[in-house]
Scaffold this motif. Structure first.
Motif, mmCIF file in Angstrom:
data_model
loop_
_atom_site.group_PDB
_atom_site.id
_atom_site.type_symbol
_atom_site.label_atom_id
_atom_site.label_comp_id
_atom_site.label_asym_id
_atom_site.label_seq_id
_atom_site.Cartn_x
_atom_site.Cartn_y
_atom_site.Cartn_z
ATOM 1 N N ARG B 17 0.840 -1.204 0.000
ATOM 2 C CA ARG B 17 0.000 0.000 0.000
ATOM 3 C C ARG B 17 0.884 1.266 0.000
ATOM 4 N NH1 ARG B 17 -4.598 2.825 -1.093
ATOM 5 N NH2 ARG B 17 -5.640 3.719 0.708
ATOM 6 N N ALA B 18 2.009 1.218 0.727
ATOM 7 C CA ALA B 18 2.884 2.392 0.842
ATOM 8 C C ALA B 18 3.718 2.606 -0.418
ATOM 9 C CB ALA B 18 3.793 2.231 2.057
ATOM 10 N N SER B 19 4.049 1.527 -1.100
ATOM 11 C CA SER B 19 5.029 1.664 -2.177
ATOM 12 C C SER B 19 4.419 1.595 -3.577
ATOM 13 C CB SER B 19 6.094 0.572 -2.029
ATOM 14 O OG SER B 19 5.478 -0.699 -2.054
ATOM 15 N N ARG B 20 3.159 1.251 -3.703
ATOM 16 C CA ARG B 20 2.543 1.128 -5.028
ATOM 17 C C ARG B 20 1.212 1.865 -5.064
ATOM 18 N NH1 ARG B 20 6.840 -1.595 -6.333
ATOM 19 N NH2 ARG B 20 6.968 -3.824 -6.027
ATOM 20 N N ASP B 21 0.792 2.148 -6.278
ATOM 21 C CA ASP B 21 -0.506 2.795 -6.458
ATOM 22 C C ASP B 21 -1.556 1.687 -6.600
ATOM 23 O OD1 ASP B 21 -2.520 4.529 -6.971
ATOM 24 O OD2 ASP B 21 -1.906 5.006 -9.022
ATOM 25 N N GLU B 152 -2.687 4.237 3.862
ATOM 26 C CA GLU B 152 -3.392 3.598 4.984
ATOM 27 C C GLU B 152 -4.394 2.544 4.520
ATOM 28 O OE1 GLU B 152 -3.850 6.659 8.673
ATOM 29 O OE2 GLU B 152 -5.020 7.133 6.889
ATOM 30 N N LEU B 153 -4.646 1.606 5.418
ATOM 31 C CA LEU B 153 -5.704 0.608 5.209
ATOM 32 C C LEU B 153 -6.616 0.599 6.427
ATOM 33 C CD1 LEU B 153 -3.640 -2.456 3.900
ATOM 34 C CD2 LEU B 153 -5.189 -1.023 2.546
ATOM 35 N N ILE B 154 -7.892 0.308 6.184
ATOM 36 C CA ILE B 154 -8.816 0.081 7.297
ATOM 37 C C ILE B 154 -8.515 -1.307 7.850
ATOM 38 C CG2 ILE B 154 -11.247 -0.201 7.931
ATOM 39 C CD1 ILE B 154 -11.919 1.578 5.454
#
Lengths: 157, 272
Positions: B17-21, B152-154
């Protein structure tokens, strides 16, 4: 890049396309499982139902990446089972099939219901089939067929 | 896989999630209808940390990738939430739909989000750097706008363990199964020693976000049911003044009338 591996009707397959592709389209176009029907493409009609690890899903609302490592069963696989034979007989006896478009989805929804609840009440059958639309029968024949399959096929589920 | 990442752990999911779209994919029931072109999905449906329901001293903690069917089978999930879950769509959709997805889609029609707002629920968010907890009603910033950063993720939804026993839940849709809410309402009532301690009222599917007016609720807090009865007309009037509803599949006037009727029914149910 590695393809997406999953089991389709008991056979291991590897899909090399996009992880974002619809399971519905891939089942029909790449694997020729034409029992899986496209009715609405928005999860409203149940004609594209498939079992993924034994659980009922609308394949139009599933991306290929989500079935990686899973077992997918469509009518092409389910029709080889004894349970299918019991459902087929009941659907025939109760004239539960008219145009037939919804029937693969109805049958898999019935299978999903009966595997969790082998002796459902009429209300439970209606709830179990509530995501599958049928424009011909008025539903009663299908509900009666599933109830009969549960009775006659006692022990199969 | 092409145009997708399957995460096997939360840590791995947060790194991707942090490194890719990527677009987080939980159940797919909203995403596959949107069918956005040229996106990559981050598949969260097999992340074990997101699949659990746990209970701590204050909250029932529902993992973001727990499906509605799984939650219905779980004894820890509050009855109010189960009532809403059982009226979502049909089995095949409930087998796929998740709490994180319902919230993350950002729709004011999300049936579980309505319950979370009415129940003073919270949402736990995580990134590779750490986590934070946000009140669900503050998580919605506007139509399809959420207080959720790109990295971020839920991870979890928190519902209070106690205080949700007395409630009113109504969903008005076009039909029984598979209905998208036209108006939905959840009210939670609590009283202690004869005084009202909670009278939460939340309205779904009628505006860009789920509506709840805590300042109007405060009119009845600390009052006895008898006192609240005396204030009822003013209270209902305050809602009628405040509620600015949007037109959707049905007219704004219809929605408002239904909202007011449901609110009135909620008060009446608890003797007000």
């Amino acid at each position: 890049m590695d393809g997406i591996r999953f089991t389709l009707n008991g056979t291991e397959v590897t899909y090399g396309g996009n992880a974002t592709d619809r399971l519905l389209d891939v089942l029909r176009d790449s694997y020729h499982c034409t029992s899986v029907k496209c009715g609405c493409k928005e999860g409203e009609c149940g004609a594209c139902a498939a079992l993924i690890d034994g659980v009922l899903y609308n394949s139009c609302c599933v991306a290929l990446g989500a079935v990686s490592g899973a077992s997918v069963v469509t009518m092409e696989g389910f029709r080889e089972t004894e349970r299918f034979t019991a459902l087929e007989k009941a659907f025939g006896e109760f004239s539960a099939v008219q145009c037939g478009f919804c029937i693969p989805g109805m049958t898999l929804a019935a299978e999903a219901l009966l595997s969790k609840n082998p002796h459902p009440t009429e209300e439970e059958i209606r709830e179990g089939l509530s995501g599958n639309l049928c424009r011909c029968t008025g539903y009663n024949a299908i509900v009666n067929a599933v109830a009969n399959a549960a009775r006659e096929g006692d022990g199969l589920w | 896989m092409v145009n997708g990442y399957a995460a096997a752990s939360l840590r791995e999911a947060l790194e991707i999630r942090a490194s890719r779209d990527v677009v987080p994919y939980a159940g797919g029931t909203d995403l596959m209808i949107e069918n956005r072109k040229g996106v990559r999905y981050l598949f969260l449906n097999k992340v074990p940390e997101l699949k659990a329901v746990a209970v701590d001293d204050r909250y029932v903690r529902i993992g973001a990738a727990v499906t509605f069917t799984e939650a219905l089978a779980c004894p820890d999930v509050p009855r109010l939430m189960k009532e809403a879950l059982s009226r979502i769509a049909a089995p095949a959709i409930r087998n796929a739909g998740t709490f994180g997805g319902n919230l993350g889609n950002g729709s004011a029609k999300a049936d579980t989000a309505l319950i979370e707002v009415a129940a003073d629920g919270k949402v736990c968010l995580a990134s590779a750097e750490g986590g934070r907890v946000v009140d669900v009603d503050k998580f919605y910033l506007g139509r399809k706008k959420l207080d959720l950063a790109d990295n971020e993720l839920i991870t979890e939804i928190l519902l209070p363990k106690k205080g949700l026993e007395q409630y009113s839940y109504e969903k008005v849709g076009g039909r029984e199964a598979l209905a998208i809410s036209r108006v939905s309402f959840a009210g939670v009532f609590a009283a202690e020693n004869g005084k009202i301690t909670n009278i939460a009222a939340a309205f779904g599917a009628v505006a860009d976000t789920i509506l709840r007016y805590k300042d109007i609720e405060a009119m009845l807090l600390g009052k006895t049911v008898q006192e609240a009865k005396g204030l009822k007309a003013d209270y209902l009037n305050a809602y009628a003044q405040r509620m600015t509803l949007t037109r959707g599949r049905v007219s704004a006037e219809y929605r408002k009338r239904v909202c007011m009727n449901l609110l009135n029914g909620f008060l009446t149910k608890f003797g007000i």
